[in-house]
Design a protein around this motif. Sequence first.
Motif, PDB file in Angstrom:
ATOM      1  N   HIS A  38       0.841  -1.208   0.000  1.00  0.00           N
ATOM      2  CA  HIS A  38       0.000   0.000   0.000  1.00  0.00           C
ATOM      3  C   HIS A  38       0.875   1.257   0.000  1.00  0.00           C
ATOM      4  CE1 HIS A  38      -3.690   2.293   1.466  1.00  0.00           C
ATOM      5  NE2 HIS A  38      -2.706   3.161   1.680  1.00  0.00           N
ATOM      6  N   HIS A  56       2.149   4.390  -2.944  1.00  0.00           N
ATOM      7  CA  HIS A  56       2.251   5.853  -2.782  1.00  0.00           C
ATOM      8  C   HIS A  56       3.640   6.336  -3.207  1.00  0.00           C
ATOM      9  CE1 HIS A  56      -1.591   6.566  -0.928  1.00  0.00           C
ATOM     10  NE2 HIS A  56      -1.347   5.799   0.113  1.00  0.00           N
ATOM     11  N   TRP A 108      -3.373   5.155  -8.384  1.00  0.00           N
ATOM     12  CA  TRP A 108      -2.766   4.524  -7.191  1.00  0.00           C
ATOM     13  C   TRP A 108      -3.277   3.087  -7.040  1.00  0.00           C
ATOM     14  CZ3 TRP A 108      -5.024   2.337  -2.931  1.00  0.00           C
ATOM     15  CH2 TRP A 108      -4.136   1.927  -1.928  1.00  0.00           C
ATOM     16  N   VAL A 121     -10.103   4.169   1.400  1.00  0.00           N
ATOM     17  CA  VAL A 121      -9.142   4.358   2.487  1.00  0.00           C
ATOM     18  C   VAL A 121      -9.327   5.745   3.071  1.00  0.00           C
ATOM     19  CG1 VAL A 121      -6.717   4.246   3.160  1.00  0.00           C
ATOM     20  CG2 VAL A 121      -7.509   2.944   1.189  1.00  0.00           C
ATOM     21  N   ASP A 137      -2.354   9.256   4.805  1.00  0.00           N
ATOM     22  CA  ASP A 137      -1.049   8.611   4.959  1.00  0.00           C
ATOM     23  C   ASP A 137      -0.053   9.038   3.895  1.00  0.00           C
ATOM     24  OD1 ASP A 137      -2.369   7.233   2.943  1.00  0.00           O
ATOM     25  OD2 ASP A 137      -1.411   5.322   3.422  1.00  0.00           O
TER      26      ASP A 137
HETATM   27 ZN    ZN Z   1      -2.618   5.210   1.576  1.00  0.00          ZN
END
Ligand code: ZN
Length: 164
Positions: free
Chosen positions: A112, A116, A136, A152, A156
């Motif tokens: 994950h 990014h 993404w 999500v 983050d």
């Molecule tokens: Zn994320």
Amino acid sequence: MFLQRLNLFFFFVVILSILLLGYHWYQDYHFDNHPLSTTLLQKIENKKLQTRQLMKKNLGFDLNVPLIVSDAMPAHLYGATAYTKHHRIVIYLNKKRFKESSEYMINHVIPHEYAHAVMFYKGNFTNKKKGHGKEWQQICKQLNGIKCEQYVNEHDILLGKTSF
Ligand SMILES: [Zn+2]
């Protein structure tokens, strides 16, 4: 006689419980005050290598990003990817979260966050869906991510932040 045995039995049960409690307390204490075990660190390293191999195979390039295990992250965050003001990409993994969910941290969080990192590497700093848009999701899947389409609700991705 019977009562004596029963007493003895309960005596041992109590002693055993105290020992177990002490053992768990010690384990928690040890976890909080020491770096992750070498076994876990090795698992993180292996997952990173796997992810980079998938990247080479599916995306055609390699990206070596430092994975930093931090115990200064807010508890609700499992991981985060930062693009620092010095144009470096860094992935942070929340040490506290390894205590109860190390498999999740390795198999779910690493791909994950790596997705990014790839977005940053490609110059895509979009904040749409907090960085979890279509592109993404595609990269996340190509890196063997789990549930990449799931919504999500995490902040983050960190732009211009240096460290936790
Ligand atoms: Zn994320």
